[in-house]
Scaffold this active site. Sequence first.
Site, PDB file in Angstrom:
ATOM      1  N   CYS A  87       0.862  -1.180   0.000  1.00  3.46           N
ATOM      2  CA  CYS A  87       0.000   0.000   0.000  1.00  3.46           C
ATOM      3  C   CYS A  87       0.900   1.233   0.000  1.00  3.46           C
ATOM      4  O   CYS A  87       1.829   1.309   0.801  1.00  3.46           O
ATOM      5  CB  CYS A  87      -0.885  -0.013   1.249  1.00  3.46           C
ATOM      6  SG  CYS A  87      -1.976   1.420   1.364  1.00  3.46           S
ATOM      7  N   HIS A 132      -9.075  -3.608  -2.078  1.00  2.29           N
ATOM      8  CA  HIS A 132      -8.137  -2.843  -1.237  1.00  2.29           C
ATOM      9  C   HIS A 132      -8.449  -1.340  -1.334  1.00  2.29           C
ATOM     10  O   HIS A 132      -8.509  -0.636  -0.326  1.00  2.29           O
ATOM     11  CB  HIS A 132      -6.706  -3.142  -1.711  1.00  2.29           C
ATOM     12  CG  HIS A 132      -5.625  -2.364  -1.019  1.00  2.29           C
ATOM     13  ND1 HIS A 132      -4.651  -2.951  -0.243  1.00  2.29           N
ATOM     14  CD2 HIS A 132      -5.354  -1.032  -0.987  1.00  2.29           C
ATOM     15  CE1 HIS A 132      -3.842  -2.014   0.242  1.00  2.29           C
ATOM     16  NE2 HIS A 132      -4.241  -0.840  -0.201  1.00  2.29           N
ATOM     17  N   GLU A 133      -8.679  -0.867  -2.564  1.00  2.00           N
ATOM     18  CA  GLU A 133      -8.914   0.575  -2.769  1.00  2.00           C
ATOM     19  C   GLU A 133     -10.293   1.009  -2.238  1.00  2.00           C
ATOM     20  O   GLU A 133     -10.422   2.101  -1.685  1.00  2.00           O
ATOM     21  CB  GLU A 133      -8.758   0.940  -4.242  1.00  2.00           C
ATOM     22  CG  GLU A 133      -7.397   0.613  -4.863  1.00  2.00           C
ATOM     23  CD  GLU A 133      -6.205   1.168  -4.104  1.00  2.00           C
ATOM     24  OE1 GLU A 133      -6.354   2.159  -3.367  1.00  2.00           O
ATOM     25  OE2 GLU A 133      -5.106   0.585  -4.222  1.00  2.00           O
ATOM     26  N   HIS A 152     -10.132   1.732   1.274  1.00  2.00           N
ATOM     27  CA  HIS A 152      -9.630   3.092   1.541  1.00  2.00           C
ATOM     28  C   HIS A 152     -10.788   4.097   1.556  1.00  2.00           C
ATOM     29  O   HIS A 152     -10.815   5.005   2.386  1.00  2.00           O
ATOM     30  CB  HIS A 152      -8.630   3.534   0.462  1.00  2.00           C
ATOM     31  CG  HIS A 152      -7.221   3.093   0.718  1.00  2.00           C
ATOM     32  ND1 HIS A 152      -6.505   3.459   1.841  1.00  2.00           N
ATOM     33  CD2 HIS A 152      -6.373   2.332  -0.025  1.00  2.00           C
ATOM     34  CE1 HIS A 152      -5.288   2.929   1.774  1.00  2.00           C
ATOM     35  NE2 HIS A 152      -5.178   2.237   0.657  1.00  2.00           N
TER      36      HIS A 152
HETATM   37 CO    CO Z   1      -3.587   1.169  -0.068  1.00  2.00          CO
END
Ligand code: CO
Length: 180
Positions: free
Chosen positions: A97, A139-140, A143
């Site tokens: 990341c 994963h994004e 966020h």
């Molecule tokens: Co990340």
Amino acid sequence: MILPVYTYGEKILEKPSEIVDLNDPTLPELISNMFDTMRNANGIGLAAPQIGINKRIIVVETKFLSSSNEEILFKEVFINPKIISYSDYKITTIEGCLSFPELQLSINRPLFIDVEWYNENKVYQCKLLSGLVSIILQHEIDHLNGVLFIDKISQEEKNKFLHDLKKIKQKKVKSKYLII
Ligand code: CO
């Protein structure tokens, strides 16, 4: 324009981001800055809060091999993405990341997801994503919800990385790109 990447410890990374107005006139420049920043840092995905912008936008750019061994470029802008369903089948991969320079973690996630989003031309998309692209997008999207990949591992596992996390928080970590 290349912008600094916000790293672990910055409050914006832990806040849910806001729904984007598709007619927001600042979107093209924001998207362009996100691609510049991601490429400069050799990343394959970036969410707007990682450059300090509290909006639900993600850019992804990665190459992968098809089943016939052809190199395929996947490049996409995801505005207001939403995961509709997840496969029961999960896979564990090594993730990095840009907000955690030098840190790599083994994370378990569903292999397939059904996702809807708007692309950079404001066109509605709904697709089944799999493999690397599916993992990157999960994963994004985390966020955008203020969730970080360290939140996906057990406390026991996290304890092994406390020293690394402290270094990142204190900005005492080496990185080849500008960080905040
Ligand atoms: Co990340």
